[in-house]
Motif scaffolding. Structure first.
Motif, short mmCIF file in Angstrom:
data_model
loop_
_atom_site.label_atom_id
_atom_site.label_comp_id
_atom_site.label_asym_id
_atom_site.label_seq_id
_atom_site.Cartn_x
_atom_site.Cartn_y
_atom_site.Cartn_z
N PRO A 88 52.99 44.84 1.62
CA PRO A 88 51.94 44.06 1.52
C PRO A 88 52.39 43.39 0.38
N VAL A 89 53.48 43.76 -0.45
CA VAL A 89 54.21 42.41 -1.00
C VAL A 89 54.40 41.40 -0.17
N GLN A 90 55.75 42.02 0.76
CA GLN A 90 55.76 40.38 1.41
C GLN A 90 54.81 40.25 2.33
N VAL A 91 54.31 40.41 2.43
CA VAL A 91 53.23 39.71 3.42
C VAL A 91 52.32 38.27 2.51
N ALA A 92 52.10 38.85 1.71
CA ALA A 92 51.79 37.54 0.96
C ALA A 92 52.68 36.79 0.38
N ARG A 93 53.89 37.63 0.35
CA ARG A 93 54.73 36.16 -0.25
C ARG A 93 55.46 35.49 1.21
N THR A 94 55.43 36.18 2.40
CA THR A 94 55.45 35.30 3.29
C THR A 94 54.81 34.18 3.98
N GLY A 95 53.27 34.98 3.83
CA GLY A 95 51.97 34.36 3.79
C GLY A 95 52.06 32.55 3.02
N VAL A 96 52.10 33.34 2.21
CA VAL A 96 52.33 31.85 0.65
C VAL A 96 52.87 30.54 1.70
N ASN A 97 54.46 31.33 1.38
CA ASN A 97 55.47 30.08 1.99
C ASN A 97 55.53 29.48 3.93
N HIS A 98 54.35 30.61 4.18
CA HIS A 98 54.19 30.31 5.75
C HIS A 98 52.51 28.80 5.03
N ALA A 99 51.89 28.92 4.21
CA ALA A 99 51.35 27.79 3.97
C ALA A 99 51.70 27.03 2.71
N ILE A 100 52.76 27.16 2.33
CA ILE A 100 53.76 25.65 1.85
C ILE A 100 54.51 24.94 2.32
N GLU A 101 55.54 25.73 3.90
CA GLU A 101 55.55 25.00 4.81
C GLU A 101 54.51 23.85 5.48
N ASN A 102 53.59 24.96 6.16
CA ASN A 102 52.57 24.28 7.19
C ASN A 102 51.29 23.24 6.12
N GLY A 103 51.69 23.14 5.00
CA GLY A 103 50.76 21.95 4.29
C GLY A 103 49.36 22.62 4.36
N PHE A 104 48.86 23.52 3.76
CA PHE A 104 47.35 24.50 3.57
C PHE A 104 47.16 23.98 2.70
N ASP A 105 45.78 23.94 2.03
CA ASP A 105 45.05 23.42 0.47
C ASP A 105 45.10 24.68 0.11
N LEU A 106 44.87 25.93 0.30
CA LEU A 106 44.45 26.58 -0.18
C LEU A 106 44.15 28.37 0.41
N VAL A 107 45.07 29.15 -0.05
CA VAL A 107 45.41 30.72 0.16
C VAL A 107 44.46 31.60 -0.83
N ILE A 108 44.07 31.87 0.26
CA ILE A 108 43.46 33.29 -0.24
C ILE A 108 43.78 34.41 -0.29
N VAL A 109 45.25 35.26 -0.80
CA VAL A 109 45.00 36.38 -0.82
C VAL A 109 44.79 37.73 -1.08
#
Ligand code: GDP
Length: 298
Positions: free
Chosen positions: A170-191
């Motif tokens: 789960p830690v890895q999923v959360a981290r990669t999810g946040v990175n995906h959001a940063i790289e793709n210009g998302f405004d909000l990430v909800i984990v």
């Protein structure tokens, strides 16, 4: 919402409202009724004690305000104290200055985290924000799927553990999810994170690890308002085990008593930010202590 409590308090004020003169005995009698109403509603004892003694002291010391009958004045004191235990001013949400804002959800299984993820996503999307839901609850087999359904209903993308995204961690999923959001210009990430039916050290550790890995702007602790006195113990366990920046009260629509949740601010020191009032994605609202106090007393 808080209907029983509201009815009882309104009853106890009926006698008082029209009175021209309020004696100390009147205040004592009202204070006992308030005490009983709060205890019946499951508000935690220390919070009740503090509340009742503050009301007594302030009601006795109140100077007469122009245009208010003495009885109304006592009601005003109770209103102000209620606002106080509910958190005082409405707390603004913390958003990132740059890059995506990160909200992490924590709480026991069944509290309403996944549903809240959908609600927040739909709300922010209606404000033209790009939202990413991240499925870091890998404890329940169906949890990822459930978040995907929420994502579809809210019309937002879901980051889920697939081969290469960090299966099983789960830690890895959360981290990669946040990175995906940063790289793709998302405004909000909800984990979304895993909960258990009871408090569990392994679950706390996992949530703590996720928190450290993604450094969220808000950690929202979702608390089922129907759980009665357990609410206090659960809130303290999450405060100490994971730490949170705000509380979301869920299932306030089904409120039988619900008052334990009213203690959560007093017990943990963290503000209530949202109230969840149903299973539909629009069934939630920002929590405003003054409006809630008025609703309880009117
Ligand atoms: P999680 O395990 O914390 O992710 O909890 P879920 O979001 O799966 O919610 C558990 C159950 O409670 C589901 O059946 C939801 O539909 C329901 N639920 C969630 N929030 C509310 C609410 O505010 N009111 C009501 N009545 N049901 C809710």
């Amino acid at each position: 919402m808080f209907q029983n409590l509201s009815d009882k308090l309104t009853d106890s004020f009926k006698k008082l409202r029209g009175k021209g003169v309020i004696t100390e005995a009147d205040i004592d009698a009202t204070a006992s009724e308030i005490r009983r109403a709060l205890l019946d509603a499951d508000v935690a004892l220390p919070v009740v004690r503090q509340f009742v003694s503050a009301v007594k002291e302030k009601a006795l010391g109140a100077t007469v305000t122009q245009g208010l009958k003495p009885g109304q004045q006592v009601v005003r004191v109770v209103h102000d104290e209620l606002v106080e235990i509910l958190g005082g001013e409405t707390r603004e949400l913390h958003f990132a200055q740059r890059g995506p804002t990160i909200f992490m959800l924590a709480g026991l299984q069944g509290a309403g985290k996944t549903t809240l993820a959908g609600k927040l996503a739909k709300w922010m999307r209606s404000e033209n924000k790009r939202v990413l839901l991240v499925a870091a609850d890998l404890q329940r087999p169906n949890a990822v799927n459930q978040l995907q359904v929420m994502g579809q209903r809210a019309g937002v993308e879901v980051w889920a553990p697939e081969p290469g995204n960090g299966v099983g961690d789960p830690v890895q999923v959360a981290r990669t999810g946040v990175n995906h959001a940063i790289e793709n210009g998302f405004d909000l990430v909800i984990v979304d994170t895993a909960g258990r039916l009871g408090i569990d050290e392994e679950m706390m550790q996992q949530a703590r690890n996720i928190r450290e890995a993604i450094n969220p702007h808000e950690v929202l602790f979702v608390l089922d308002a129907m759980v009665g006195q357990d609410a206090v113990q659960t809130s303290v366990a999450f405060r100490d085990g994971v730490g949170f920046t705000g509380v979301v009260l869920s299932k306030l629509d089904g409120d039988a008593r619900g008052g334990a949740a009213l203690s959560v601010r007093g017990v943990t020191g963290q503000p209530i930010l949202f109230a969840s009032t149903g299973e539909g994605l629009d069934d939630f609202e920002r929590f405003h202590p003054d409006r809630m106090a008025s609703r309880i007393l009117d």
